[in-house]
Motif scaffolding. Structure first.
Motif, PDB file in Angstrom:
ATOM      1  N   UNK A  19       0.866  -1.187   0.000  1.00 39.71           N
ATOM      2  CA  UNK A  19       0.000   0.000   0.000  1.00 39.71           C
ATOM      3  C   UNK A  19       0.898   1.231   0.000  1.00 39.71           C
ATOM      4  N   UNK A  20       0.706   2.074  -1.014  1.00 34.56           N
ATOM      5  CA  UNK A  20       1.495   3.305  -1.095  1.00 34.56           C
ATOM      6  C   UNK A  20       0.820   4.435  -0.342  1.00 34.56           C
ATOM      7  N   UNK A  21      -0.490   4.590  -0.552  1.00 28.31           N
ATOM      8  CA  UNK A  21      -1.249   5.671   0.092  1.00 28.31           C
ATOM      9  C   UNK A  21      -2.635   5.178   0.438  1.00 28.31           C
ATOM     10  N   UNK A  33       1.329   0.251  -4.717  1.00 26.52           N
ATOM     11  CA  UNK A  33       2.549   0.725  -5.357  1.00 26.52           C
ATOM     12  C   UNK A  33       2.520   0.528  -6.863  1.00 26.52           C
ATOM     13  N   UNK A  34       1.729  -0.430  -7.354  1.00 25.99           N
ATOM     14  CA  UNK A  34       1.641  -0.640  -8.802  1.00 25.99           C
ATOM     15  C   UNK A  34       0.554   0.218  -9.447  1.00 25.99           C
ATOM     16  N   UNK A  35      -0.099   1.091  -8.655  1.00 24.50           N
ATOM     17  CA  UNK A  35      -1.113   1.988  -9.188  1.00 24.50           C
ATOM     18  C   UNK A  35      -2.532   1.476  -9.048  1.00 24.50           C
ATOM     19  N   UNK A  36      -2.718   0.224  -8.659  1.00 19.45           N
ATOM     20  CA  UNK A  36      -4.064  -0.324  -8.472  1.00 19.45           C
ATOM     21  C   UNK A  36      -4.755   0.421  -7.335  1.00 19.45           C
ATOM     22  N   UNK A  37      -6.068   0.592  -7.468  1.00 20.72           N
ATOM     23  CA  UNK A  37      -6.845   1.283  -6.438  1.00 20.72           C
ATOM     24  C   UNK A  37      -7.969   0.371  -5.980  1.00 20.72           C
ATOM     25  N   UNK A  38      -8.160   0.311  -4.674  1.00 22.09           N
ATOM     26  CA  UNK A  38      -9.226  -0.486  -4.090  1.00 22.09           C
ATOM     27  C   UNK A  38     -10.043   0.411  -3.189  1.00 22.09           C
TER      28      UNK A  38
END
Length: 132
Positions: A19-21, A33-38
């Motif tokens: 999780x980046x943010x 971190x790979x840009x996926x959003x949940x």
């Protein structure tokens, strides 16, 4: 892994290390971190608490089960504490053979270098029998 809930009430596990943010606008969005959003139903504070508990559990496991870090077939010597142990993995050219884990022992300290001795003046004699 932490388990979170999508808006359609399906649950899934996510690796919190990826999780980046985390955004809360008003739904909580995990941005990986790979840009996926949940988008998840749990509030941001609850997700942060789940991550903290997950990491505390990992640290706890490292202290409670020292054998979890090394295969059981490799001896690490006599352990006197339940905390994580340091070991040295020797290469194929080392005296222990390829990939053998040996107990970590602190290096023996070299003797302290002695300060050079400075010659001192001879002590005054207490003998006063010489008649001067």
């Amino acid at each position: 892994m932490i388990v979170v809930t999508r808006l359609n009430d399906s649950r899934f596990a996510v690796n919190p290390d990826l999780i980046e943010r985390i955004h809360e606008t008003p739904d909580t969005v995990l941005i990986m971190v790979d840009g996926a959003k949940y988008v998840v139903t749990e509030p941001m504070a609850e997700v942060i608490e789940m991550i903290a508990r997950y990491r505390a559990r990992i640290v706890s496991l490292a202290y409670d089960e020292p054998s979890a870090t090394a295969p059981a077939s490799q001896s690490l010597g006599n352990r006197t504490s339940t905390g994580p142990q340091l070991g040295i993995v020797r290469g194929s050219s080392g005296p222990g053979g390829a990939g053998r884990v040996t107990e970590f022992r602190p290096a023996v300290q070299a003797p302290a270098a002695h300060a050079p001795t400075v010659p001192t003046a001879p002590a005054a004699s207490a003998d006063t029998t010489q008649g001067r």
